[in-house]
Design a protein around this motif. Structure first.
Motif, PDB file in Angstrom:
ATOM      1  N   ALA A   1       0.820  -1.216   0.000  1.00  0.00           N
ATOM      2  CA  ALA A   1       0.000   0.000   0.000  1.00  0.00           C
ATOM      3  C   ALA A   1       0.857   1.271   0.000  1.00  0.00           C
ATOM      4  CB  ALA A   1      -0.938   0.000   1.207  1.00  0.00           C
ATOM      5  N   GLY A   2       2.177   1.116   0.035  1.00  0.00           N
ATOM      6  CA  GLY A   2       3.057   2.281  -0.010  1.00  0.00           C
ATOM      7  C   GLY A   2       3.329   2.929   1.332  1.00  0.00           C
ATOM      8  N   VAL A   3       2.982   2.261   2.429  1.00  0.00           N
ATOM      9  CA  VAL A   3       3.241   2.810   3.759  1.00  0.00           C
ATOM     10  C   VAL A   3       4.721   2.638   4.084  1.00  0.00           C
ATOM     11  CG1 VAL A   3       2.735   2.559   6.232  1.00  0.00           C
ATOM     12  CG2 VAL A   3       0.892   2.373   4.546  1.00  0.00           C
ATOM     13  N   ALA A   4       5.358   3.709   4.545  1.00  0.00           N
ATOM     14  CA  ALA A   4       6.787   3.671   4.884  1.00  0.00           C
ATOM     15  C   ALA A   4       6.971   3.174   6.315  1.00  0.00           C
ATOM     16  CB  ALA A   4       7.391   5.060   4.734  1.00  0.00           C
ATOM     17  N   PHE A   5       8.010   2.401   6.508  1.00  0.00           N
ATOM     18  CA  PHE A   5       8.345   1.897   7.836  1.00  0.00           C
ATOM     19  C   PHE A   5       9.380   2.805   8.475  1.00  0.00           C
ATOM     20  CE2 PHE A   5       6.795  -1.636   5.346  1.00  0.00           C
ATOM     21  CZ  PHE A   5       5.840  -2.162   6.191  1.00  0.00           C
ATOM     22  N   ARG A   6       9.251   3.011   9.788  1.00  0.00           N
ATOM     23  CA  ARG A   6      10.161   3.901  10.518  1.00  0.00           C
ATOM     24  C   ARG A   6      11.201   3.132  11.309  1.00  0.00           C
ATOM     25  NH1 ARG A   6       8.728   9.178  11.342  1.00  0.00           N
ATOM     26  NH2 ARG A   6      10.897   9.171  11.972  1.00  0.00           N
ATOM     27  N   SER A   7      11.132   1.808  11.277  1.00  0.00           N
ATOM     28  CA  SER A   7      12.131   0.980  11.949  1.00  0.00           C
ATOM     29  C   SER A   7      12.196  -0.354  11.220  1.00  0.00           C
ATOM     30  CB  SER A   7      11.755   0.744  13.422  1.00  0.00           C
ATOM     31  OG  SER A   7      10.682  -0.167  13.524  1.00  0.00           O
TER      32      SER A   7
ATOM     33  N   ASP B   1       2.043   7.977  10.878  1.00  0.00           N
ATOM     34  CA  ASP B   1       0.921   8.546  10.139  1.00  0.00           C
ATOM     35  C   ASP B   1       1.436   9.730   9.310  1.00  0.00           C
ATOM     36  OD1 ASP B   1       0.971  10.854  11.786  1.00  0.00           O
ATOM     37  OD2 ASP B   1      -0.837  10.303  12.877  1.00  0.00           O
ATOM     38  N   PRO B   2       0.581  10.358   8.490  1.00  0.00           N
ATOM     39  CA  PRO B   2       1.062  11.447   7.641  1.00  0.00           C
ATOM     40  C   PRO B   2       1.677  12.625   8.394  1.00  0.00           C
ATOM     41  CG  PRO B   2      -1.023  10.636   6.803  1.00  0.00           C
ATOM     42  CD  PRO B   2      -0.790   9.965   8.138  1.00  0.00           C
ATOM     43  N   ALA B   3       1.350  12.804   9.667  1.00  0.00           N
ATOM     44  CA  ALA B   3       1.918  13.901  10.453  1.00  0.00           C
ATOM     45  C   ALA B   3       3.209  13.493  11.164  1.00  0.00           C
ATOM     46  CB  ALA B   3       0.904  14.408  11.476  1.00  0.00           C
ATOM     47  N   GLY B   4       3.579  12.222  11.100  1.00  0.00           N
ATOM     48  CA  GLY B   4       4.791  11.745  11.754  1.00  0.00           C
ATOM     49  C   GLY B   4       4.570  11.080  13.090  1.00  0.00           C
ATOM     50  N   ASN B   5       3.321  10.939  13.545  1.00  0.00           N
ATOM     51  CA  ASN B   5       3.038  10.248  14.800  1.00  0.00           C
ATOM     52  C   ASN B   5       3.302   8.757  14.613  1.00  0.00           C
ATOM     53  OD1 ASN B   5       1.899  12.448  16.449  1.00  0.00           O
ATOM     54  ND2 ASN B   5       0.368  12.491  14.829  1.00  0.00           N
ATOM     55  N   LEU B   6       3.947   8.157  15.595  1.00  0.00           N
ATOM     56  CA  LEU B   6       4.332   6.753  15.484  1.00  0.00           C
ATOM     57  C   LEU B   6       3.202   5.806  15.863  1.00  0.00           C
ATOM     58  CD1 LEU B   6       7.910   6.918  17.030  1.00  0.00           C
ATOM     59  CD2 LEU B   6       7.282   6.769  14.606  1.00  0.00           C
ATOM     60  N   ILE B   7       3.184   4.665  15.177  1.00  0.00           N
ATOM     61  CA  ILE B   7       2.279   3.553  15.472  1.00  0.00           C
ATOM     62  C   ILE B   7       3.138   2.306  15.534  1.00  0.00           C
ATOM     63  CG2 ILE B   7       0.303   2.179  14.697  1.00  0.00           C
ATOM     64  CD1 ILE B   7       0.686   5.463  13.075  1.00  0.00           C
ATOM     65  N   GLU B   8       3.020   1.556  16.600  1.00  0.00           N
ATOM     66  CA  GLU B   8       3.746   0.304  16.748  1.00  0.00           C
ATOM     67  C   GLU B   8       2.807  -0.847  16.415  1.00  0.00           C
ATOM     68  OE1 GLU B   8       5.275  -2.452  20.428  1.00  0.00           O
ATOM     69  OE2 GLU B   8       5.639  -0.284  20.574  1.00  0.00           O
ATOM     70  N   LEU B   9       3.221  -1.685  15.477  1.00  0.00           N
ATOM     71  CA  LEU B   9       2.499  -2.917  15.184  1.00  0.00           C
ATOM     72  C   LEU B   9       3.251  -4.033  15.912  1.00  0.00           C
ATOM     73  CD1 LEU B   9       1.941  -2.399  11.368  1.00  0.00           C
ATOM     74  CD2 LEU B   9       0.429  -1.778  13.254  1.00  0.00           C
TER      75      LEU B   9
END
Length: 126
Positions: free
Chosen positions: A92-98, A113-121
């Motif tokens: 889907a084109g989502v970038a990973f931050r780690s 998210d688009p604003a830079g807030n982190l989400i941990e899966l």
């Protein structure tokens, strides 16, 4: 509808409420709850109510200027199959931050998210 006191609410400051709604509902299984955009919207996943506060919202205006950006805190979402989520989100084109990190409790990866807030899966260990 779930009574408000049955939700755990987390406020994220976002630059673009519409982009945040699209991100959370398209990629992470949230449902739109209310949408008085462009100032604010909230999305629901289970008992989590994520408050998406744009620059004009009262929540954003009450935030001190030196704390207005996305921080190191993050929403923690449990997934059943981390590898399948990685493939789906990458497609889907989502970038990973780690990178994927493994520990005694399970495996995790960070996205933003688009604003830079982190989400941990997070996939718990067995």
């Amino acid at each position: 509808m779930t009574p408000p006191d049955e939700y755990v609410s987390v406020r994220y400051l976002v630059d673009d409420v519409a982009a945040a709604i699209d991100f959370y509902t398209s990629h992470l299984g949230f449902a739109l709850h209310t949408n008085p955009a462009p100032a604010f919207a909230d999305v629901i996943r289970g008992s989590l109510r994520l408050l998406l506060s744009g620059p004009a919202s009262s929540g954003a205006r009450a935030t001190p200027a030196d704390n207005a950006g996305a921080g190191r805190n993050r929403v923690h979402l449990i997934v059943g199959d981390l590898d399948a989520e990685l493939t789906r989100l990458r497609d889907a084109g989502v970038a990973f931050r780690s990178d994927v990190v493994a520990g005694p409790g399970g495996r995790q990866i960070l996205i933003a998210d688009p604003a830079g807030n982190l989400i941990e899966l997070f996939q718990p260990g067995v």
